[in-house]
Design an enzyme around this catalytic site. Structure first.
Site, PDB file in Angstrom:
ATOM      1  N   ASN A   7      -9.652  45.324  -6.474  1.00 14.95           N
ATOM      2  CA  ASN A   7     -10.678  45.543  -5.459  1.00 14.95           C
ATOM      3  C   ASN A   7     -10.563  44.434  -4.404  1.00 14.95           C
ATOM      4  O   ASN A   7     -10.685  43.251  -4.732  1.00 14.95           O
ATOM      5  CB  ASN A   7     -12.059  45.527  -6.128  1.00 14.95           C
ATOM      6  CG  ASN A   7     -13.166  45.808  -5.141  1.00 14.95           C
ATOM      7  OD1 ASN A   7     -13.184  45.232  -4.056  1.00 14.95           O
ATOM      8  ND2 ASN A   7     -14.090  46.666  -5.496  1.00 14.95           N
ATOM      9  N   HIS A  10     -13.616  41.666  -1.091  1.00 19.56           N
ATOM     10  CA  HIS A  10     -13.938  40.278  -0.743  1.00 19.56           C
ATOM     11  C   HIS A  10     -13.025  39.706   0.338  1.00 19.56           C
ATOM     12  O   HIS A  10     -13.400  38.775   1.039  1.00 19.56           O
ATOM     13  CB  HIS A  10     -13.874  39.383  -1.973  1.00 19.56           C
ATOM     14  CG  HIS A  10     -15.078  39.511  -2.849  1.00 19.56           C
ATOM     15  ND1 HIS A  10     -16.337  39.780  -2.365  1.00 19.56           N
ATOM     16  CD2 HIS A  10     -15.229  39.407  -4.181  1.00 19.56           C
ATOM     17  CE1 HIS A  10     -17.194  39.827  -3.360  1.00 19.56           C
ATOM     18  NE2 HIS A  10     -16.551  39.619  -4.477  1.00 19.56           N
ATOM     19  N   HIS A  43     -14.600  49.626  -1.284  1.00 22.61           N
ATOM     20  CA  HIS A  43     -15.919  50.250  -1.202  1.00 22.61           C
ATOM     21  C   HIS A  43     -16.326  50.319   0.267  1.00 22.61           C
ATOM     22  O   HIS A  43     -16.549  49.285   0.889  1.00 22.61           O
ATOM     23  CB  HIS A  43     -16.907  49.382  -2.005  1.00 22.61           C
ATOM     24  CG  HIS A  43     -18.291  49.940  -2.088  1.00 22.61           C
ATOM     25  ND1 HIS A  43     -19.269  49.359  -2.856  1.00 22.61           N
ATOM     26  CD2 HIS A  43     -18.864  51.033  -1.521  1.00 22.61           C
ATOM     27  CE1 HIS A  43     -20.379  50.054  -2.759  1.00 22.61           C
ATOM     28  NE2 HIS A  43     -20.166  51.068  -1.943  1.00 22.61           N
ATOM     29  N   ARG A  45     -19.028  50.656   2.322  1.00 19.70           N
ATOM     30  CA  ARG A  45     -20.494  50.649   2.223  1.00 19.70           C
ATOM     31  C   ARG A  45     -21.103  51.212   3.484  1.00 19.70           C
ATOM     32  O   ARG A  45     -20.525  51.107   4.571  1.00 19.70           O
ATOM     33  CB  ARG A  45     -20.992  49.215   1.990  1.00 19.70           C
ATOM     34  CG  ARG A  45     -20.579  48.629   0.660  1.00 19.70           C
ATOM     35  CD  ARG A  45     -21.259  47.291   0.437  1.00 19.70           C
ATOM     36  NE  ARG A  45     -22.627  47.444   0.034  1.00 19.70           N
ATOM     37  CZ  ARG A  45     -23.075  47.288  -1.216  1.00 19.70           C
ATOM     38  NH1 ARG A  45     -22.262  46.914  -2.171  1.00 19.70           N
ATOM     39  NH2 ARG A  45     -24.336  47.475  -1.499  1.00 19.70           N
ATOM     40  N   ARG A  49     -20.495  46.221   5.492  1.00 22.07           N
ATOM     41  CA  ARG A  49     -20.553  44.755   5.440  1.00 22.07           C
ATOM     42  C   ARG A  49     -19.192  44.118   5.170  1.00 22.07           C
ATOM     43  O   ARG A  49     -18.981  42.967   5.466  1.00 22.07           O
ATOM     44  CB  ARG A  49     -21.571  44.269   4.416  1.00 22.07           C
ATOM     45  CG  ARG A  49     -21.181  44.506   2.980  1.00 22.07           C
ATOM     46  CD  ARG A  49     -22.134  43.828   2.032  1.00 22.07           C
ATOM     47  NE  ARG A  49     -23.430  44.460   2.010  1.00 22.07           N
ATOM     48  CZ  ARG A  49     -24.273  44.385   0.977  1.00 22.07           C
ATOM     49  NH1 ARG A  49     -23.941  43.690  -0.091  1.00 22.07           N
ATOM     50  NH2 ARG A  49     -25.431  44.981   0.998  1.00 22.07           N
ATOM     51  N   GLU A  70     -14.557  53.650  -3.352  1.00 17.54           N
ATOM     52  CA  GLU A  70     -15.924  53.668  -3.879  1.00 17.54           C
ATOM     53  C   GLU A  70     -16.853  54.049  -2.740  1.00 17.54           C
ATOM     54  O   GLU A  70     -16.669  53.588  -1.605  1.00 17.54           O
ATOM     55  CB  GLU A  70     -16.312  52.282  -4.387  1.00 17.54           C
ATOM     56  CG  GLU A  70     -15.504  51.812  -5.569  1.00 17.54           C
ATOM     57  CD  GLU A  70     -15.883  50.396  -5.977  1.00 17.54           C
ATOM     58  OE1 GLU A  70     -16.771  49.796  -5.349  1.00 17.54           O
ATOM     59  OE2 GLU A  70     -15.279  49.899  -6.916  1.00 17.54           O
ATOM     60  N   THR A 101     -22.712  45.765  -6.447  1.00 21.35           N
ATOM     61  CA  THR A 101     -23.222  46.951  -7.111  1.00 21.35           C
ATOM     62  C   THR A 101     -23.852  46.525  -8.437  1.00 21.35           C
ATOM     63  O   THR A 101     -23.158  46.158  -9.370  1.00 21.35           O
ATOM     64  CB  THR A 101     -22.077  47.957  -7.343  1.00 21.35           C
ATOM     65  OG1 THR A 101     -21.317  48.047  -6.144  1.00 21.35           O
ATOM     66  CG2 THR A 101     -22.616  49.313  -7.708  1.00 21.35           C
ATOM     67  N   GLU A 151     -16.387  55.484 -14.822  1.00 19.79           N
ATOM     68  CA  GLU A 151     -16.107  54.048 -14.852  1.00 19.79           C
ATOM     69  C   GLU A 151     -17.336  53.382 -15.463  1.00 19.79           C
ATOM     70  O   GLU A 151     -18.428  53.447 -14.886  1.00 19.79           O
ATOM     71  CB  GLU A 151     -15.836  53.507 -13.449  1.00 19.79           C
ATOM     72  CG  GLU A 151     -15.575  52.001 -13.480  1.00 19.79           C
ATOM     73  CD  GLU A 151     -15.153  51.415 -12.138  1.00 19.79           C
ATOM     74  OE1 GLU A 151     -14.635  52.171 -11.276  1.00 19.79           O
ATOM     75  OE2 GLU A 151     -15.341  50.203 -11.942  1.00 19.79           O
ATOM     76  N   HIS A 191     -16.435  45.638 -13.254  1.00 19.98           N
ATOM     77  CA  HIS A 191     -17.522  44.796 -12.760  1.00 19.98           C
ATOM     78  C   HIS A 191     -17.655  43.538 -13.612  1.00 19.98           C
ATOM     79  O   HIS A 191     -17.942  43.619 -14.806  1.00 19.98           O
ATOM     80  CB  HIS A 191     -18.884  45.498 -12.702  1.00 19.98           C
ATOM     81  CG  HIS A 191     -19.734  44.929 -11.597  1.00 19.98           C
ATOM     82  ND1 HIS A 191     -20.448  43.773 -11.751  1.00 19.98           N
ATOM     83  CD2 HIS A 191     -19.919  45.328 -10.325  1.00 19.98           C
ATOM     84  CE1 HIS A 191     -21.055  43.493 -10.616  1.00 19.98           C
ATOM     85  NE2 HIS A 191     -20.753  44.418  -9.723  1.00 19.98           N
TER      86      HIS A 191
END
Ligand code: PXP
Length: 245
Positions: A7, A10, A43, A45, A49, A70, A101, A151, A191
């Site tokens: 992922n 970041h 993701h 969003r 962001r 995602e 999340t 998931e 996660h």
């Protein structure tokens, strides 16, 4: 062996902090693939962001492994997924005020909205995964909704401080995982997984995919910092050649 989906949200968070162009998550995806990632996860969003529409577009063109997007069940975001055509969509809950999340998608409580989003993606030929808590009822409803995968949210396991709590959460993951596999779904998890706690989850029977972001990007900053500083020192040193005073 489970696939590793890296992922890279970041990386985009860091770019957005300055509003400029670096670090580019598209470059990060290439490096993650060179490092052996089996897939790239982002993701998109609703508040944009971190990952932007441009990132998704370019990643769709450049990711050579699997692109896992995602997203929330909001119809406008689902429409973006249908146009982008990632290899997999993973539906997650989304609240603007959350830092990340924080829990699984409540597929019972939001049954009709989830059902519609799953159907739209399935009808368009996209693989669908639902990010849920390791709760047998959530697994059962996910199967009934026709999801190809679930998931399991590993946040409670990862956050457990005491060994007894960690063992209890791991058992819950294993039980929910077995139920998902019995129901014919592929088993994914993610996660809060890091270099210390990933092994036990990777060993769960029929685990097919782990999605990991924070710990990998955090480690990348630290293992890369020494080299980055050395390279900046070299730039400054080289500038001294030909300096008059
Ligand atoms: N899986 C899902 C569905 C997520 O929402 C996230 C966080 O964005 C992850 C995996 C990765 O979690 P982490 O960044 O803690 O590794």
């Amino acid at each position: 062996m489970p696939r590793l989906g890296v992922n890279i949200d970041h990386v985009a968070t860091l770019r957005q902090a300055r509003g400029g162009r670096e670090p580019d998550p598209v470059w990060a995806a290439v490096l993650a693939e060179l490092g052996g990632a089996d897939g790239i996860t982002v993701h998109l969003r609703e508040d944009r962001r971190h990952i932007q529409d441009r990132d998704l577009r370019l990643l769709r063109e450049t990711v050579g492994t699997r692109l896992n997007m995602e997203l929330s069940v909001e119809p406008e975001v689902v429409a973006i997924a249908l146009a982008a055509r990632p290899d997999q969509v993973t539906f997650v809950p989304e609240r603007r005020e959350e830092v990340t999340t924080e829990g699984g998608l409540d597929v019972l409580g939001h049954h009709d909205r989830v059902s519609e989003a799953v159907a739209r993606c399935r009808d368009a030929g996209l693989e669908v995964s639902l990010f849920i808590d390791p709760d047998p009822r959530q697994v059962e409803v996910s199967a009934r909704l026709g999801s190809a995968a679930v998931e399991l949210h590993t946040g409670r396991y990862a956050g457990a401080v005491h060994a007894a709590d960690r063992d209890r959460e791991l058992s819950a993951l294993a039980r929910a995982g077995a139920a998902a596999v019995d129901a014919g779904m592929a088993l994914h998890a993610g996660h809060g997984l890091n270099y210390q706690n990933v092994a036990a989850v990777a060993r769960i029977a029929r685990m097919a995919e782990l999605n990991i972001g924070h710990s990998i990007v955090a480690r990348a900053v630290l293992v890369g910092l020494e080299r980055a500083v050395r390279e900046m020192k070299a730039c400054i040193d080289e500038a001294q050649v030909g300096r008059f005073v």
